[in-house]
Design a protein around this motif. Structure first.
Motif, mmCIF file in Angstrom:
data_model
loop_
_atom_site.group_PDB
_atom_site.id
_atom_site.type_symbol
_atom_site.label_atom_id
_atom_site.label_comp_id
_atom_site.label_asym_id
_atom_site.label_seq_id
_atom_site.Cartn_x
_atom_site.Cartn_y
_atom_site.Cartn_z
ATOM 1 N N MET A 194 1.439 -0.535 17.255
ATOM 2 C CA MET A 194 0.915 0.412 16.270
ATOM 3 C C MET A 194 1.852 0.525 15.067
ATOM 4 O O MET A 194 1.426 0.483 13.927
ATOM 5 C CB MET A 194 0.746 1.785 16.910
ATOM 6 C CG MET A 194 0.173 2.805 15.950
ATOM 7 S SD MET A 194 0.165 4.457 16.642
ATOM 8 C CE MET A 194 1.877 4.888 16.542
ATOM 9 N N ARG A 249 1.500 -2.199 12.614
ATOM 10 C CA ARG A 249 0.304 -2.084 11.771
ATOM 11 C C ARG A 249 0.522 -1.037 10.675
ATOM 12 O O ARG A 249 0.061 -1.197 9.547
ATOM 13 C CB ARG A 249 -0.911 -1.718 12.635
ATOM 14 C CG ARG A 249 -1.384 -2.874 13.510
ATOM 15 C CD ARG A 249 -2.919 -2.933 13.562
ATOM 16 N NE ARG A 249 -3.473 -1.724 14.117
ATOM 17 C CZ ARG A 249 -3.709 -1.538 15.416
ATOM 18 N NH1 ARG A 249 -3.434 -2.502 16.264
ATOM 19 N NH2 ARG A 249 -4.219 -0.412 15.857
ATOM 20 N N VAL A 250 1.250 0.022 11.035
ATOM 21 C CA VAL A 250 1.557 1.056 10.028
ATOM 22 C C VAL A 250 2.466 0.483 8.955
ATOM 23 O O VAL A 250 2.252 0.708 7.754
ATOM 24 C CB VAL A 250 2.214 2.296 10.699
ATOM 25 C CG1 VAL A 250 2.693 3.280 9.646
ATOM 26 C CG2 VAL A 250 1.234 2.963 11.646
ATOM 27 N N ARG A 265 0.447 -1.654 6.707
ATOM 28 C CA ARG A 265 -0.395 -0.841 5.813
ATOM 29 C C ARG A 265 0.461 -0.246 4.685
ATOM 30 O O ARG A 265 0.080 -0.233 3.526
ATOM 31 C CB ARG A 265 -1.085 0.249 6.644
ATOM 32 C CG ARG A 265 -1.983 1.204 5.902
ATOM 33 C CD ARG A 265 -3.051 0.587 5.053
ATOM 34 N NE ARG A 265 -3.941 -0.328 5.714
ATOM 35 C CZ ARG A 265 -4.877 -1.027 5.065
ATOM 36 N NH1 ARG A 265 -5.013 -0.917 3.742
ATOM 37 N NH2 ARG A 265 -5.662 -1.845 5.717
ATOM 38 N N HIS A 266 1.669 0.227 5.060
ATOM 39 C CA HIS A 266 2.605 0.726 4.039
ATOM 40 C C HIS A 266 2.935 -0.388 3.047
ATOM 41 O O HIS A 266 3.009 -0.160 1.841
ATOM 42 C CB HIS A 266 3.908 1.193 4.706
ATOM 43 C CG HIS A 266 3.918 2.635 5.102
ATOM 44 N ND1 HIS A 266 3.762 3.656 4.204
ATOM 45 C CD2 HIS A 266 4.062 3.229 6.297
ATOM 46 C CE1 HIS A 266 3.823 4.814 4.829
ATOM 47 N NE2 HIS A 266 3.989 4.597 6.109
ATOM 48 N N MET A 309 0.095 -0.938 0.691
ATOM 49 C CA MET A 309 0.004 0.169 -0.271
ATOM 50 C C MET A 309 1.089 0.048 -1.340
ATOM 51 O O MET A 309 0.856 0.323 -2.507
ATOM 52 C CB MET A 309 0.130 1.514 0.456
ATOM 53 C CG MET A 309 -1.105 1.879 1.254
ATOM 54 S SD MET A 309 -0.887 3.386 2.205
ATOM 55 C CE MET A 309 -0.862 4.613 0.903
ATOM 56 N N MET A 355 0.173 -2.591 -3.793
ATOM 57 C CA MET A 355 -0.836 -2.079 -4.738
ATOM 58 C C MET A 355 -0.188 -1.132 -5.757
ATOM 59 O O MET A 355 -0.479 -1.168 -6.944
ATOM 60 C CB MET A 355 -1.943 -1.355 -3.971
ATOM 61 C CG MET A 355 -2.846 -2.299 -3.219
ATOM 62 S SD MET A 355 -4.176 -1.406 -2.385
ATOM 63 C CE MET A 355 -3.518 -1.193 -0.763
ATOM 64 N N ASN A 356 0.712 -0.295 -5.240
ATOM 65 C CA ASN A 356 1.412 0.642 -6.123
ATOM 66 C C ASN A 356 2.260 -0.094 -7.144
ATOM 67 O O ASN A 356 2.262 0.226 -8.331
ATOM 68 C CB ASN A 356 2.356 1.506 -5.277
ATOM 69 C CG ASN A 356 1.947 2.952 -5.284
ATOM 70 O OD1 ASN A 356 1.391 3.439 -6.262
ATOM 71 N ND2 ASN A 356 2.205 3.642 -4.207
ATOM 72 N N VAL A 398 4.617 8.591 13.819
ATOM 73 C CA VAL A 398 5.241 7.285 13.569
ATOM 74 C C VAL A 398 6.586 7.564 12.902
ATOM 75 O O VAL A 398 6.685 8.516 12.120
ATOM 76 C CB VAL A 398 4.377 6.431 12.592
ATOM 77 C CG1 VAL A 398 5.046 5.104 12.295
ATOM 78 C CG2 VAL A 398 2.997 6.197 13.155
#
Lengths: 335, 265
Positions: free
Chosen positions: B1, B4-5, B8-9, B12, B15-16, B98
């Motif tokens: 898990m 995956r976090v 995802r961070h 993000m 993208m930021n 998390v």
């Protein structure tokens, strides 16, 4: 077992005192005076699952500190707390999965990208299965009326829209207990009302236990059948809002509107020393009347004749609370 | 898990970061400019007839690769962490099931994913300019060991930053410490001067200090300056620093969170 239990919960902060100016700064380099302040001073209460409870108190009363201890952000200096059977300060993942804290002035959303990306992060953090996630997103988007905003950069949203998206991001994992710290701060009246409606629906449909602080009395009046009043870190009241009002104000507001102006002499003759409230309207008479005299005073006003309208109301709740904290009028009552 | 976090961070942050691509291009010019200036200085010194442990080709290889390795192992997470502790913005991260570290790791990875495509053309340009002197190892084993040393170097640099900046739980300000660490760390990592050029009396100290393993060691592995024994010792130090710094981080957070004031609101 209660969802939230606090027993003699206390928190003491330590801080340095510094004299003003450059000399004060230089002095503090060599010698610092450490002070302590007891932000929360041994409070005890219990909240049942599914309750919505308002936490009232002036600035610095200890409301937010209590919320932070219940969330596990702060370690209590003394006493104990359990939420859903967990000790919050241990910050066990099994506990954190079941709670959420929404602060009106703290953001979880990434600023430069759409809020949906933060929701995807939450999906991974809380291991929400994809089908459940989609269903919850659809439900929450409909409840909050934000379907069109999910894919808009957060920085392009208005304050009210952002607050709704903050709530959204904090609720996608369906917490059993929701702590709200000033959830409507800075919002216009329409947005405030939408957030309140949403919270009411959330509580009714999902049984979410809610503990909220707010300086907007409308939040408290509309959402919280029960309130906790805290001042100087101590619990002053625990009970229904109506009981609080009754206890805090032994008066009601009685207003009469006459067809023609009534002279002071007539009023003095009929009302005696009942307190009259200032009014710009010559046809209106507003009175602050002790509760046990309300019926008699109303009868006397009607007896004057020519009454177009008569109303008997509680004093505005925010006025009561303001008076309560400014005069510390509420007698301490065991919680 | 958690992986995956972190991923995802990372996404993000990519993208930021794309929102600020212009600023990143300027950072990358700076990343190449520093080693390039050092290279030119050492080439000049070398050409004056000064006897040095490195020849022209070794200097060129070292400094061309240094830009890439220093970007890949650099970290800025500590500054964000210190600020989050001081301003109370760590709170939302502490409320998730998390570790907050996942966010900082994702931030670091996201930053590198953006920087790499900007940096590689600049390095290629410098490499082209010095192509006659650039000597990259042909031995696949050297690249394999480099591939092992590099992520450990990044982990040590990251954990050093986190351990130092976690002192913000107790100190009002750690920026002074960060500045000292940036300067001393860059020097002891071989950013300005290859560690092989330091006086031999310092070799024991240089081998034991952690900054070597954030930058110089992977370069030494790749440029083939180390004996088998030195390689084994170096990897041993890297593992020890990874484990030791992780233990320090855990200890700091265990007690630091008791001091965390969660200011604001």
């Amino acid at each position: 077992m209660a969802a939230i239990n606090a027993t003699d919960l206390a928190k003491t902060y330590r801080f340095h005192r510094k004299e003003p100016g450059l000399f004060g700064s230089l002095k503090s380099l060599v010698r610092r005076q450490t002070l302590e302040t007891r932000a929360v001073d041994g409070i005890s209460f219990g909240i049942e699952a599914g309750e919505v409870v308002g936490f009232l108190g002036p600035n610095g009363a200890g409301k937010t500190t209590t919320l932070k201890m219940l969330c596990g952000l702060l370690y209590p200096s003394a006493g104990s707390a359990t939420v859903l059977g967990h000790v919050p300060a241990r910050r066990e993942h099994a506990y954190l999965r079941q709670i959420a804290l929404v602060m009106g002035n703290k953001n979880v959303l990434a600023w430069d990208i759409p809020a949906y990306e933060t929701l995807l992060l939450m999906k991974e953090m809380y291991s929400i299965p994809t089908a459940d996630f989609r269903r919850r997103v659809d439900e929450l988007a409909a409840m909050l009326e934000v379907e069109q905003l999910l894919r808009v950069q957060v920085r392009k949203l208005s304050l009210g829209e952002r607050m709704k998206m903050e709530l959204f991001a904090n609720l996608v994992h369906q917490p059993a207990v929701l702590f709200l710290d000033e959830p409507t701060i800075g919002l216009d009246v329409v947005s405030q009302q939408r957030v309140r409606d949403f919270l009411r629906t959330l509580n009714r449909e999902q049984g979410t236990t809610i503990l909220l602080t707010s300086h907007y009395m409308d939040d408290i009046e509309q959402l919280c059948p029960r309130v906790l009043v805290i001042d100087h870190g101590q619990l002053r009241f625990d009970g229904g809002l109506a009981t609080l009002v009754e206890q805090a104000t032994p008066h009601k507001l009685v207003s009469a509107v006459f067809f023609e102006p009534v002279t002071d002499a007539m009023l003095t003759n009929v009302l005696g020393d009942i307190e009259r409230r200032a009014s710009d309207d010559p046809l209106r008479v507003s009175l602050t009347v002790p509760r046990h005299e309300v019926a008699a005073v109303a009868g006397r006003l009607l007896g004057l004749g020519g009454v177009a309208d008569l109303s008997i109301e509680e004093a505005p709740i925010d006025e009561i609370i303001r008076d309560m904290f400014s005069a510390q009028a509420v007698e301490a009552k065991p919680a | 898990m958690t992986l995956r976090v972190i991923w995802r961070h990372t996404l993000m942050n990519v993208m930021n970061t794309i929102e600020y691509r212009g600023a990143f291009l300027i950072y990358m010019i700076n990343v190449v400019a520093g080693p390039l200036v050092s290279l030119l200085v050492w080439l000049t010194v070398s050409e004056q007839g000064v006897r040095l442990p490195y020849d022209r080709s070794q200097f060129v290889t070292y400094y061309v690769l240094l830009s890439l390795v220093s970007m890949l192992t650099s970290t800025w997470a500590g500054g964000f962490l210190a600020q989050n502790i001081r301003l109370g913005s760590l709170s939302p991260m502490l409320l998730r099931p998390v570790t907050p570290l996942a966010g900082y790791i994702g931030n670091n990875l996201g930053e590198k994913i953006i920087k790499l495509p900007l940096l590689l053309p600049l390095i290629a340009f410098v490499a082209l300019a010095f192509r006659d002197d650039l000597r990259l190892p042909a031995d696949p084993l050297a690249w394999l060991l480099f591939g092992l040393a590099l992520p450990m170097a990044a982990a040590i640099a990251f954990l050093l930053d986190i351990v130092l900046c976690s002192l913000a739980f107790w100190l009002d300000d750690v920026w002074g410490l960060l500045r000292v660490k940036a300067l001393v760390g860059a020097f002891l990592a071989g950013q300005f001067v290859p560690l092989a050029l330091f006086p031999p009396e310092l070799s024991g100290f240089l081998e034991a200090q952690p900054f070597r393993y954030t930058l110089s060691f992977p370069l030494e592995v790749l440029t083939g300056h180390l004996s088998v024994a030195a390689l084994a010792r170096g990897f041993g130090w890297q593992v020890a620093y990874c484990v030791g710094l992780w233990a320090c981080y855990r200890l700091e957070w265990r007690y630091g969170l008791r001091s965390y004031g969660a200011v604001g609101a």
